[in-house]
Design a protein around this motif. Structure first.
Motif, mmCIF file in Angstrom:
data_model
loop_
_atom_site.group_PDB
_atom_site.id
_atom_site.type_symbol
_atom_site.label_atom_id
_atom_site.label_comp_id
_atom_site.label_asym_id
_atom_site.label_seq_id
_atom_site.Cartn_x
_atom_site.Cartn_y
_atom_site.Cartn_z
ATOM 1 N N GLY A 1 73.102 108.335 50.817
ATOM 2 C CA GLY A 1 72.753 107.541 49.649
ATOM 3 C C GLY A 1 73.759 107.607 48.510
ATOM 4 N N LEU A 2 74.961 108.132 48.784
ATOM 5 C CA LEU A 2 75.968 108.275 47.737
ATOM 6 C C LEU A 2 76.880 107.058 47.628
ATOM 7 C CD1 LEU A 2 76.888 112.023 48.266
ATOM 8 C CD2 LEU A 2 75.171 111.017 46.751
ATOM 9 N N VAL A 3 76.997 106.305 48.714
ATOM 10 C CA VAL A 3 77.725 105.036 48.695
ATOM 11 C C VAL A 3 76.872 104.004 49.412
ATOM 12 C CG1 VAL A 3 80.005 106.151 48.672
ATOM 13 C CG2 VAL A 3 79.052 105.380 50.830
ATOM 14 N N GLN A 4 77.151 102.757 49.118
ATOM 15 C CA GLN A 4 76.508 101.669 49.856
ATOM 16 C C GLN A 4 77.612 100.757 50.355
ATOM 17 O OE1 GLN A 4 73.851 100.021 46.978
ATOM 18 N NE2 GLN A 4 75.430 98.866 45.908
ATOM 19 N N VAL B 1 88.249 109.465 57.724
ATOM 20 C CA VAL B 1 87.709 108.748 56.564
ATOM 21 C C VAL B 1 86.463 107.928 56.909
ATOM 22 C CG1 VAL B 1 88.211 106.979 54.831
ATOM 23 C CG2 VAL B 1 89.904 108.748 55.354
ATOM 24 N N TYR B 2 86.521 107.137 57.972
ATOM 25 C CA TYR B 2 85.383 106.264 58.272
ATOM 26 C C TYR B 2 84.092 107.030 58.584
ATOM 27 C CZ TYR B 2 88.293 102.107 58.022
ATOM 28 O OH TYR B 2 89.106 101.101 57.576
ATOM 29 N N PRO B 3 84.140 108.076 59.402
ATOM 30 C CA PRO B 3 82.894 108.833 59.616
ATOM 31 C C PRO B 3 82.373 109.467 58.322
ATOM 32 C CG PRO B 3 84.480 109.360 61.327
ATOM 33 C CD PRO B 3 85.201 108.544 60.294
ATOM 34 N N ALA B 4 83.280 109.909 57.464
ATOM 35 C CA ALA B 4 82.852 110.514 56.198
ATOM 36 C C ALA B 4 82.206 109.462 55.298
ATOM 37 C CB ALA B 4 84.039 111.172 55.499
ATOM 38 N N LEU B 5 82.755 108.246 55.273
ATOM 39 C CA LEU B 5 82.136 107.175 54.481
ATOM 40 C C LEU B 5 80.745 106.846 55.011
ATOM 41 C CD1 LEU B 5 85.208 104.828 53.945
ATOM 42 C CD2 LEU B 5 83.953 106.070 52.162
ATOM 43 N N ARG B 6 80.595 106.816 56.325
ATOM 44 C CA ARG B 6 79.270 106.554 56.907
ATOM 45 C C ARG B 6 78.294 107.681 56.569
ATOM 46 N NH1 ARG B 6 82.593 104.412 60.990
ATOM 47 N NH2 ARG B 6 82.474 106.294 62.242
ATOM 48 N N ARG B 7 78.783 108.917 56.575
ATOM 49 C CA ARG B 7 77.934 110.058 56.225
ATOM 50 C C ARG B 7 77.512 109.977 54.760
ATOM 51 N NH1 ARG B 7 79.814 114.210 54.154
ATOM 52 N NH2 ARG B 7 81.894 114.075 55.047
ATOM 53 N N LEU B 8 78.454 109.598 53.876
ATOM 54 C CA LEU B 8 78.126 109.444 52.462
ATOM 55 C C LEU B 8 77.134 108.309 52.246
ATOM 56 C CD1 LEU B 8 81.661 109.946 50.864
ATOM 57 C CD2 LEU B 8 79.711 111.523 50.752
ATOM 58 N N GLU B 9 77.243 107.266 53.067
ATOM 59 C CA GLU B 9 76.285 106.169 52.975
ATOM 60 C C GLU B 9 74.903 106.631 53.425
ATOM 61 O OE1 GLU B 9 75.975 101.443 53.942
ATOM 62 O OE2 GLU B 9 77.130 102.664 55.347
ATOM 63 N N TYR C 1 82.856 99.561 50.560
ATOM 64 C CA TYR C 1 82.009 100.667 50.125
ATOM 65 C C TYR C 1 82.081 100.766 48.614
ATOM 66 C CZ TYR C 1 82.346 101.956 55.022
ATOM 67 O OH TYR C 1 82.296 101.933 56.386
ATOM 68 N N GLU C 2 80.946 101.126 48.005
ATOM 69 C CA GLU C 2 80.928 101.353 46.565
ATOM 70 C C GLU C 2 79.949 102.471 46.239
ATOM 71 O OE1 GLU C 2 79.209 98.240 44.048
ATOM 72 O OE2 GLU C 2 78.516 97.288 45.894
ATOM 73 N N LEU D 1 86.638 116.753 50.725
ATOM 74 C CA LEU D 1 86.781 115.369 51.166
ATOM 75 C C LEU D 1 85.766 114.447 50.507
ATOM 76 C CD1 LEU D 1 88.173 113.276 52.935
ATOM 77 C CD2 LEU D 1 86.615 113.933 54.794
ATOM 78 N N ASP D 2 84.520 114.858 50.431
ATOM 79 C CA ASP D 2 83.493 114.000 49.833
ATOM 80 C C ASP D 2 83.849 113.641 48.396
ATOM 81 O OD1 ASP D 2 82.204 114.262 52.233
ATOM 82 O OD2 ASP D 2 80.435 115.280 51.425
ATOM 83 N N GLY D 3 84.235 114.620 47.617
ATOM 84 C CA GLY D 3 84.605 114.362 46.233
ATOM 85 C C GLY D 3 85.794 113.424 46.115
ATOM 86 N N LEU D 4 86.775 113.599 46.993
ATOM 87 C CA LEU D 4 87.946 112.724 46.965
ATOM 88 C C LEU D 4 87.569 111.296 47.333
ATOM 89 C CD1 LEU D 4 90.543 115.118 48.636
ATOM 90 C CD2 LEU D 4 90.424 114.449 46.220
ATOM 91 N N LEU D 5 86.720 111.140 48.323
ATOM 92 C CA LEU D 5 86.286 109.798 48.714
ATOM 93 C C LEU D 5 85.476 109.143 47.599
ATOM 94 C CD1 LEU D 5 85.319 110.422 52.432
ATOM 95 C CD2 LEU D 5 87.299 109.147 51.584
ATOM 96 N N LEU D 6 84.577 109.895 46.991
ATOM 97 C CA LEU D 6 83.798 109.349 45.887
ATOM 98 C C LEU D 6 84.722 108.939 44.741
ATOM 99 C CD1 LEU D 6 80.783 111.844 45.880
ATOM 100 C CD2 LEU D 6 80.803 109.482 46.745
ATOM 101 N N ALA D 7 85.714 109.762 44.431
ATOM 102 C CA ALA D 7 86.646 109.441 43.347
ATOM 103 C C ALA D 7 87.443 108.179 43.663
ATOM 104 C CB ALA D 7 87.590 110.620 43.096
ATOM 105 N N SER D 8 87.774 107.977 44.941
ATOM 106 C CA SER D 8 88.554 106.789 45.313
ATOM 107 C C SER D 8 87.744 105.508 45.125
ATOM 108 C CB SER D 8 89.048 106.899 46.757
ATOM 109 O OG SER D 8 87.987 106.687 47.666
#
Length: 111
Positions: free
Chosen positions: A58-61, A47-55, A75-76, A10-17
């Protein structure tokens, strides 16, 4: 495909998106669904909890933008997120090659 089936990817897919540029959460969901021909239709609760976890990692802001008159969190990728995406691609290439090799039909003489 269920979120459970994507565990570990999931993390890789979200980062790729997010590679093409900033997106709000629902646009991330749409990008995953559209980019996978509907196979990855993930719920917001995944998706939203995973984006917050990635933030938090430090992988997304994130920041706020206005889309169609509505305020949305976008998110970027950060530089660390771009490196993590590159690493995820390498890991995926190695993993998928190994699985494909094992699942290919073998000749009867093979042991």
């Amino acid at each position: 495909m269920s979120a459970e089936a994507l565990k570990g990817h999931l993390d890789g897919l979200l980062l790729a998106s997010l590679e093409a540029g900033p997106r709000h959460g629902y646009a991330v969901i749409e990008a995953l669904r559209d980019g996978s021909s509907g196979h990855f239709d993930l719920p917001t609760g995944t998706v939203y909890p995973a984006l917050r976890r990635l933030e938090a990692a430090g992988l997304v802001q994130s920041g706020w933008s206005v889309v169609a008159g509505r305020r949305r969190r976008t998110y970027e990728l950060t530089p660390a997120g771009r490196r993590a995406l590159s690493d995820q691609r390498t890991i995926w290439d190695e993993f998928s090659h190994a699985v494909s090799t094992l699942l290919r039909p073998r000749s009867r003489g093979a042991t």
